[in-house]
Design a protein around this motif. Structure first.
Motif, mmCIF file in Angstrom:
data_model
loop_
_atom_site.group_PDB
_atom_site.id
_atom_site.type_symbol
_atom_site.label_atom_id
_atom_site.label_comp_id
_atom_site.label_asym_id
_atom_site.label_seq_id
_atom_site.Cartn_x
_atom_site.Cartn_y
_atom_site.Cartn_z
ATOM 1 N N VAL A 165 64.688 67.344 -46.993
ATOM 2 C CA VAL A 165 64.467 67.266 -48.432
ATOM 3 C C VAL A 165 63.052 67.767 -48.710
ATOM 4 C CG1 VAL A 165 66.090 65.404 -48.930
ATOM 5 C CG2 VAL A 165 63.739 64.841 -48.251
ATOM 6 N N GLU A 166 62.874 68.379 -49.872
ATOM 7 C CA GLU A 166 61.527 68.678 -50.352
ATOM 8 C C GLU A 166 61.246 67.743 -51.510
ATOM 9 O OE1 GLU A 166 58.976 72.080 -52.705
ATOM 10 O OE2 GLU A 166 60.249 72.765 -51.051
ATOM 11 N N LEU A 167 60.320 66.838 -51.321
ATOM 12 C CA LEU A 167 59.982 65.878 -52.361
ATOM 13 C C LEU A 167 59.181 66.559 -53.464
ATOM 14 C CD1 LEU A 167 58.972 62.810 -50.149
ATOM 15 C CD2 LEU A 167 61.203 63.308 -51.189
ATOM 16 N N TYR A 168 59.631 66.354 -54.699
ATOM 17 C CA TYR A 168 58.993 66.954 -55.881
ATOM 18 C C TYR A 168 57.753 66.138 -56.236
ATOM 19 C CZ TYR A 168 58.471 67.742 -60.939
ATOM 20 O OH TYR A 168 57.983 67.985 -62.201
ATOM 21 N N THR A 169 56.572 66.711 -55.994
ATOM 22 C CA THR A 169 55.330 65.934 -55.998
ATOM 23 C C THR A 169 54.543 65.973 -57.307
ATOM 24 O OG1 THR A 169 54.244 67.820 -54.917
ATOM 25 C CG2 THR A 169 55.002 66.027 -53.507
ATOM 26 N N GLU A 170 55.056 66.581 -58.346
ATOM 27 C CA GLU A 170 54.305 66.640 -59.606
ATOM 28 C C GLU A 170 53.951 65.255 -60.145
ATOM 29 O OE1 GLU A 170 53.374 66.612 -63.779
ATOM 30 O OE2 GLU A 170 55.263 65.857 -62.923
ATOM 31 N N PRO A 171 54.851 64.255 -60.075
ATOM 32 C CA PRO A 171 54.455 62.929 -60.568
ATOM 33 C C PRO A 171 53.249 62.357 -59.822
ATOM 34 C CG PRO A 171 56.843 63.062 -60.386
ATOM 35 C CD PRO A 171 56.295 64.291 -59.727
ATOM 36 N N TYR A 172 53.171 62.607 -58.533
ATOM 37 C CA TYR A 172 52.001 62.174 -57.762
ATOM 38 C C TYR A 172 50.741 62.905 -58.220
ATOM 39 C CZ TYR A 172 48.649 62.524 -53.909
ATOM 40 O OH TYR A 172 47.499 62.571 -53.163
ATOM 41 N N ALA A 173 50.839 64.229 -58.349
ATOM 42 C CA ALA A 173 49.676 65.014 -58.757
ATOM 43 C C ALA A 173 49.206 64.609 -60.149
ATOM 44 C CB ALA A 173 50.017 66.503 -58.721
ATOM 45 N N ALA A 174 50.146 64.350 -61.047
ATOM 46 C CA ALA A 174 49.792 63.972 -62.419
ATOM 47 C C ALA A 174 49.088 62.617 -62.463
ATOM 48 C CB ALA A 174 51.041 63.940 -63.288
ATOM 49 N N ALA A 175 49.369 61.778 -61.490
ATOM 50 C CA ALA A 175 48.769 60.435 -61.467
ATOM 51 C C ALA A 175 47.470 60.376 -60.680
ATOM 52 C CB ALA A 175 49.775 59.449 -60.865
ATOM 53 N N TRP A 176 46.991 61.501 -60.176
ATOM 54 C CA TRP A 176 45.859 61.480 -59.249
ATOM 55 C C TRP A 176 44.629 60.811 -59.847
ATOM 56 C CZ3 TRP A 176 44.855 61.595 -54.377
ATOM 57 C CH2 TRP A 176 43.549 61.865 -53.925
ATOM 58 N N HIS A 177 44.335 61.069 -61.114
ATOM 59 C CA HIS A 177 43.147 60.499 -61.746
ATOM 60 C C HIS A 177 43.485 59.280 -62.606
ATOM 61 C CE1 HIS A 177 40.416 63.600 -60.371
ATOM 62 N NE2 HIS A 177 41.260 64.526 -60.782
ATOM 63 N N SER A 178 44.584 58.619 -62.302
ATOM 64 C CA SER A 178 45.013 57.482 -63.110
ATOM 65 C C SER A 178 45.189 56.247 -62.237
ATOM 66 C CB SER A 178 46.335 57.805 -63.810
ATOM 67 O OG SER A 178 47.426 57.641 -62.909
ATOM 68 N N PRO A 179 45.315 55.082 -62.856
ATOM 69 C CA PRO A 179 45.541 53.859 -62.079
ATOM 70 C C PRO A 179 46.895 53.842 -61.361
ATOM 71 C CG PRO A 179 44.716 53.335 -64.283
ATOM 72 C CD PRO A 179 45.071 54.796 -64.289
ATOM 73 N N GLN A 180 47.791 54.761 -61.700
ATOM 74 C CA GLN A 180 49.118 54.804 -61.085
ATOM 75 C C GLN A 180 49.142 55.553 -59.750
ATOM 76 O OE1 GLN A 180 48.850 55.472 -64.651
ATOM 77 N NE2 GLN A 180 49.157 53.233 -64.695
ATOM 78 N N ARG A 181 47.994 56.086 -59.323
ATOM 79 C CA ARG A 181 47.991 56.916 -58.125
ATOM 80 C C ARG A 181 48.535 56.167 -56.907
ATOM 81 N NH1 ARG A 181 42.387 59.421 -56.140
ATOM 82 N NH2 ARG A 181 41.944 57.232 -55.712
ATOM 83 N N ASP A 182 48.066 54.971 -56.658
ATOM 84 C CA ASP A 182 48.509 54.239 -55.473
ATOM 85 C C ASP A 182 49.994 53.919 -55.554
ATOM 86 O OD1 ASP A 182 45.975 54.373 -54.439
ATOM 87 O OD2 ASP A 182 45.427 52.311 -54.984
ATOM 88 N N ALA A 183 50.472 53.589 -56.743
ATOM 89 C CA ALA A 183 51.897 53.300 -56.906
ATOM 90 C C ALA A 183 52.734 54.536 -56.631
ATOM 91 C CB ALA A 183 52.171 52.777 -58.315
ATOM 92 N N GLN A 184 52.240 55.701 -57.063
ATOM 93 C CA GLN A 184 52.969 56.937 -56.792
ATOM 94 C C GLN A 184 52.968 57.252 -55.297
ATOM 95 O OE1 GLN A 184 54.896 58.984 -58.415
ATOM 96 N NE2 GLN A 184 54.719 58.076 -60.449
ATOM 97 N N LEU A 185 51.842 57.048 -54.645
ATOM 98 C CA LEU A 185 51.795 57.275 -53.203
ATOM 99 C C LEU A 185 52.793 56.371 -52.482
ATOM 100 C CD1 LEU A 185 48.073 57.780 -52.111
ATOM 101 C CD2 LEU A 185 49.998 59.310 -51.682
ATOM 102 N N GLU A 186 52.875 55.127 -52.895
ATOM 103 C CA GLU A 186 53.826 54.202 -52.276
ATOM 104 C C GLU A 186 55.260 54.654 -52.544
ATOM 105 O OE1 GLU A 186 55.784 51.277 -50.295
ATOM 106 O OE2 GLU A 186 53.714 51.974 -50.107
ATOM 107 N N ARG A 187 55.507 55.149 -53.737
ATOM 108 C CA ARG A 187 56.843 55.657 -54.061
ATOM 109 C C ARG A 187 57.225 56.806 -53.128
ATOM 110 N NH1 ARG A 187 57.989 59.543 -58.916
ATOM 111 N NH2 ARG A 187 60.263 59.706 -58.845
ATOM 112 N N PHE A 188 56.303 57.736 -52.903
ATOM 113 C CA PHE A 188 56.597 58.867 -52.028
ATOM 114 C C PHE A 188 56.670 58.432 -50.567
ATOM 115 C CE2 PHE A 188 55.650 61.216 -55.810
ATOM 116 C CZ PHE A 188 56.434 62.354 -55.694
ATOM 117 N N ARG A 189 55.838 57.474 -50.184
ATOM 118 C CA ARG A 189 55.930 56.963 -48.826
ATOM 119 C C ARG A 189 57.301 56.355 -48.575
ATOM 120 N NH1 ARG A 189 56.539 53.078 -45.868
ATOM 121 N NH2 ARG A 189 56.857 51.694 -47.661
ATOM 122 N N SER A 190 57.786 55.570 -49.527
ATOM 123 C CA SER A 190 59.086 54.925 -49.384
ATOM 124 C C SER A 190 60.214 55.941 -49.347
ATOM 125 C CB SER A 190 59.313 53.938 -50.539
ATOM 126 O OG SER A 190 58.370 52.888 -50.504
#
Length: 256
Positions: A165-190
Motif C-alpha cells: 500500500v502507499e499511504l496517502y500522507t497529505e493529512p500528516y503533512a498538513a498537520a505538521w505545524h499543528s497540535p494534531q501532528r502527533d495524533a497523525q503520526l500515530e494514525r500512520f504508525r497504526s
C-alpha cells in the motif's frame, strides 16, 4: 566533464523521485526543456533509488513518450526501480503492458483531478480492482494501492491481491505545524503496522518534504519507499538535483 554516478545509500526506505513537475514546466513551452530524462539521470546519479511518474489522461505533465523514454533509460540502471502511478481504469494499464515497470501504484483519481487526494475504499472497489491487480502482477509488476491511513482497510487491500500500500500522507503533512501532528503520526504508525500484520509492504507519499520526512520515517514501521515530487523538485530549483537527493537521503538515513 565526467559525472560519476553515486550508488544509492543503504537504507531500509528507498527514495523514489516523482518527475511530474519537471514535465509540467517543460510543457509550458515547445522547447523540450527541462528534460524529464535528464532530470531522471541526475537524480539516479545522485543516489535516488527509483523514478516515479503519474501520466494522467490529459497529459498535462507526463506524456506517453516520457513513460517510454524513462523505461528505456532505466534499462541502464538495473538496480533502480520504475514506478508508474495512475488510475487503472483510465490509461495506466496500457503503460504497464507496454513497458513492464517494476512497480505500479493504483490511484483512484478522476480524469480531471488536480492531484491525488484519497485512497481506495473496500469493499466497494474490490471486484473492479482484483482482475487488474492480477494482470499487472502477471506482467511482472509489484502492485501498490494508494490508501488512506485507515488500519481497518489494510487486510482488505491484501485480500484483493495487493503487494503493498502507499499511504496517502497529505493529512500528516498538513498537520505538521499543528497540535494534531502527533495524533497523525500515530494514525500512520497504526495503519502501517496493520498493513505489515496483513502481509503488505508499506510505501508512502504526498507532501512529504525535508522538514517532515525524518519524523515520519522514524515513526512509521516497515516503510519500504517514499515517493516525493513537488517538494523535492522545488528544492532542486534552489539546490540542484545532486544536493537535493543527498538531503532527502540524509533525512531518511538520519531517521534510522
Amino acid at each position: 566533464m565526467t559525472v560519476v554516478s553515486s550508488p544509492p545509500q543503504p537504507s531500509a526506505t528507498a527514495l523514489s523521485v516523482n518527475l511530474n513537475k519537471v514535465a509540467l514546466v517543460r510543457n509550458t513551452r515547445h522547447l523540450g526543456i527541462p528534460s524529464v530524462t535528464r532530470a531522471a539521470t541526475l537524480c539516479l546519479q545522485a543516489g535516488a533509488q527509483g523514478i516515479t511518474v503519474h501520466p494522467r489522461p490529459d497529459e498535462r505533465h507526463i506524456r506517453a513518450h516520457d513513460v517510454h523514454d524513462l523505461a528505456e533509460l532505466l534499462k541502464a540502471w538495473p538496480d533502480r526501480e520504475f514506478n508508474i502511478e495512475g488510475n487503472p481504469f483510465h490509461n495506466l494499464m496500457g503503460f504497464v503492458r507496454d513497458v513492464r515497470p517494476q512497480q505500479v501504484t493504483f490511484v483512484p483519481d478522476s480524469e480531471g483531478q488536480f492531484t491525488s487526494d484519497h485512497g481506495w475504499s473496500f469493499p466497494a472497489d474490490v471486484e473492479r480492482l482484483r482482475p487488474l491487480i492480477a494482470e499487472a502482477q502477471a506482467l511482472g509488476a509489484r502492485v501498490s494501492l494508494f490508501m488512506d491511513a485507515e488500519p481497518g482497510q489494510m487486510a482488505a487491500a491484501r485480500a484483493v491481491g495487493a503487494d503493498r500500500v502507499e499511504l496517502y500522507t497529505e493529512p500528516y503533512a498538513a498537520a505538521w505545524h499543528s497540535p494534531q501532528r502527533d495524533a497523525q503520526l500515530e494514525r500512520f504508525r497504526s495503519a502501517a503496522q496493520a498493513a505489515l500484520d496483513a502481509g503488505l509492504g508499506v510505501n508512502a507519499g504526498h507532501d512529504l518534504n525535508r522538514e517532515n520526512l525524518s519524523a515520519f520515517v522514524r515513526a512509521v514501521p516497515g516503510l519500504r519507499e517514499v515517493s516525493i515530487g513537488h517538494a523535492l523538485i522545488s528544492d532542486a530549483l534552489e539546490l540542484g538535483y545532486a544536493q537535493t537527493i543527498a538531503a532527502y537521503n540524509r533525512c531518511i538515513r538520519d531517521a534510522r
